[in-house]
Write a protein that holds these residues in place. Structure first.
Motif, PDB file in Angstrom:
ATOM      1  N   ARG A 125       0.826  -1.208   0.000  1.00 53.65           N
ATOM      2  CA  ARG A 125       0.000   0.000   0.000  1.00 53.65           C
ATOM      3  C   ARG A 125       0.864   1.263   0.000  1.00 53.65           C
ATOM      4  NH1 ARG A 125      -4.198   1.725   4.814  1.00 53.65           N
ATOM      5  NH2 ARG A 125      -4.923   3.690   3.843  1.00 53.65           N
ATOM      6  N   CYS A 129       1.035   3.692  -3.222  1.00 51.61           N
ATOM      7  CA  CYS A 129       0.593   5.074  -3.025  1.00 51.61           C
ATOM      8  C   CYS A 129       1.696   6.085  -3.383  1.00 51.61           C
ATOM      9  CB  CYS A 129       0.139   5.281  -1.597  1.00 51.61           C
ATOM     10  SG  CYS A 129      -1.421   4.444  -1.212  1.00 51.61           S
ATOM     11  N   HIS A 157      -8.825  11.765  -5.467  1.00 55.48           N
ATOM     12  CA  HIS A 157     -10.029  10.944  -5.418  1.00 55.48           C
ATOM     13  C   HIS A 157      -9.809   9.594  -6.098  1.00 55.48           C
ATOM     14  CE1 HIS A 157     -14.269  10.001  -5.279  1.00 55.48           C
ATOM     15  NE2 HIS A 157     -14.237   9.752  -6.610  1.00 55.48           N
ATOM     16  N   GLN A 160      -7.752   7.373  -3.816  1.00 53.34           N
ATOM     17  CA  GLN A 160      -8.542   6.815  -2.720  1.00 53.34           C
ATOM     18  C   GLN A 160      -9.428   5.666  -3.200  1.00 53.34           C
ATOM     19  OE1 GLN A 160     -10.683  10.018  -0.911  1.00 53.34           O
ATOM     20  NE2 GLN A 160      -8.834  10.936   0.048  1.00 53.34           N
ATOM     21  N   SER A 161     -10.061   5.880  -4.408  1.00 50.46           N
ATOM     22  CA  SER A 161     -10.913   4.809  -4.935  1.00 50.46           C
ATOM     23  C   SER A 161     -10.094   3.563  -5.280  1.00 50.46           C
ATOM     24  CB  SER A 161     -11.667   5.294  -6.178  1.00 50.46           C
ATOM     25  OG  SER A 161     -10.749   5.641  -7.211  1.00 50.46           O
ATOM     26  N   GLN A 163      -7.271   2.692  -3.882  1.00 54.94           N
ATOM     27  CA  GLN A 163      -6.854   2.091  -2.617  1.00 54.94           C
ATOM     28  C   GLN A 163      -7.982   1.286  -1.980  1.00 54.94           C
ATOM     29  OE1 GLN A 163      -5.493   4.988   0.159  1.00 54.94           O
ATOM     30  NE2 GLN A 163      -4.876   3.452   1.714  1.00 54.94           N
ATOM     31  N   SER A 164      -9.193   1.879  -2.035  1.00 53.97           N
ATOM     32  CA  SER A 164     -10.335   1.148  -1.450  1.00 53.97           C
ATOM     33  C   SER A 164     -10.632  -0.121  -2.238  1.00 53.97           C
ATOM     34  CB  SER A 164     -11.563   2.063  -1.421  1.00 53.97           C
ATOM     35  OG  SER A 164     -11.939   2.422  -2.750  1.00 53.97           O
ATOM     36  N   ARG A 165     -10.527  -0.041  -3.610  1.00 51.76           N
ATOM     37  CA  ARG A 165     -10.783  -1.244  -4.415  1.00 51.76           C
ATOM     38  C   ARG A 165      -9.725  -2.320  -4.172  1.00 51.76           C
ATOM     39  NH1 ARG A 165     -11.315   1.247  -8.721  1.00 51.76           N
ATOM     40  NH2 ARG A 165      -9.301   0.887  -9.719  1.00 51.76           N
ATOM     41  N   TRP A 167      -7.976  -2.606  -1.460  1.00 52.64           N
ATOM     42  CA  TRP A 167      -8.219  -3.119  -0.095  1.00 52.64           C
ATOM     43  C   TRP A 167      -9.367  -4.121  -0.071  1.00 52.64           C
ATOM     44  CZ3 TRP A 167      -6.218  -3.707   4.488  1.00 52.64           C
ATOM     45  CH2 TRP A 167      -7.035  -3.941   5.571  1.00 52.64           C
ATOM     46  N   LEU A 168     -10.466  -3.885  -0.805  1.00 49.82           N
ATOM     47  CA  LEU A 168     -11.588  -4.831  -0.860  1.00 49.82           C
ATOM     48  C   LEU A 168     -11.182  -6.151  -1.520  1.00 49.82           C
ATOM     49  CD1 LEU A 168     -14.505  -2.394  -1.869  1.00 49.82           C
ATOM     50  CD2 LEU A 168     -14.137  -3.502   0.367  1.00 49.82           C
ATOM     51  N   ARG A 171      -9.112  -8.036   0.894  1.00 45.28           N
ATOM     52  CA  ARG A 171      -9.941  -8.563   1.985  1.00 45.28           C
ATOM     53  C   ARG A 171     -10.728  -9.800   1.534  1.00 45.28           C
ATOM     54  NH1 ARG A 171     -14.485  -5.035   5.342  1.00 45.28           N
ATOM     55  NH2 ARG A 171     -15.016  -6.706   6.860  1.00 45.28           N
TER      56      ARG A 171
END
Length: 308
Positions: A125, A129, A157, A160-161, A163-165, A167-168, A171
């Protein structure tokens, strides 16, 4: 312990409050007591004290020997049961300790894997980043200054999107791997439990079969001993009856022979008396005849003398 408990419950429900072994022992004791009482009455009637004492001693010795053999077999059986229970308990404790140790090792491996994956994810990450932000900043550095703020906001933005994708996705992959590991561990534990249950069932079946065979052998030996004792006792009783009948027949024969001898002596004496009486009568008749003959001759002589 549970097998013995349910075996006793099954025996009580099948045979009642009195077990067949106890009933058989009581029946054997009653038969022995009855035979011993009859034998004792016969020998007391015959007044054979020495044989009575010997039979009593033999009976007591036989009962003590049977009691000692039964006690020794019971002690050996109890000792074997205690040894088997001790071995089974030791095996159970060993299996539980081994199972807990395996679970603990699996848990330690899972925790190590979790920590490694978390550290790798954090490093990825950070690197992603930094690389993305550096590339965006270097591209936007050569662009126009008027659209710098809007471009920076859009890039933030988008970062962040992304990173969230990521991360999902990570997970979902982690949860999938965890579920797969749990399924594998559950399958392994279920297989181990099933194998252990099957082994325990086979072992219990072998123990029950061994106990049944041992009990059948003991019952066969007891029945053989009782049948041998009854057969020897019946043979001895028959031989004793035969000897008593032979002695009684000999006594009857001796009495009959004595009667026959006495009858013969009496017949000889009676014949002798009859002969003596007949001889005396013949002598008396001969004497009378002789006297008559002498009288006739004397009369004839007298007559002739008178004639002369």
């Amino acid at each position: 312990y549970l097998a013995r408990k349910f075996f006793y419950l099954w025996a009580k429900m099948t045979f009642g409050q009195v077990l067949p072994s106890k009933a058989r022992c009581f029946y054997d004791q009653k038969i022995l007591q009855k035979t011993f009482g009859e034998w004792k009455e016969q020998w007391t009637v015959c007044r054979e004290k020495k044989l009575n004492l010997r039979a009593d001693y033999h009976h007591r010795h036989l009962l003590l020997n049977l009691i000692f053999k039964a006690w020794r077999a019971y002690v050996c059986q109890q000792q074997g049961k205690r040894n088997k229970y001790y071995v089974a308990g030791f095996h159970a404790r060993k299996q539980t300790l081994l199972r807990t140790w395996q679970h603990w090792l699996v848990y330690v491996d899972v925790q190590r894997t979790k920590h490694g994956m978390q550290s790798v994810a954090l490093a990825f990450r950070e690197s992603s980043c930094l690389r993305i932000s550096w590339a965006v900043w270097r591209r936007q550095h050569y662009q126009k200054c008027s659209g710098r703020k809007m471009t920076i906001l859009a890039l933030q933005h988008w970062a962040q999107s992304l990173q969230s994708r990521a991360w999902l996705q990570w997970r979902e992959l982690y949860l999938y791997t965890q579920n797969e590991k749990q399924k594998n561990t559950r399958a392994v534990t279920h297989h181990q439990h099933w194998e252990l249950r099957r082994y325990v069932g086979a072992w219990l079946g072998y123990l029950n079969l061994h106990r049944v065979k041992k009990r059948q052998n003991e019952l066969a030996q007891e029945f053989h001993r009782s049948r041998t004792l009854q057969r020897h006792f019946s043979d001895w009783q028959l031989s004793w009856e035969c000897r008593r009948r032979v002695h009684a027949h000999q006594r009857d024969l001796e009495k009959q022979a004595a009667k026959i001898a006495l009858w013969r002596v009496f017949a000889h004496w009676k014949h002798y008396v009859v002969l003596c009486v007949e001889e005396a009568q013949q002598c008396e008749l001969a004497e009378k005849h002789y006297k008559c003959h002498l009288l006739v001759r004397a009369l004839l002589c007298a007559r002739w003398e008178s004639l002369w």
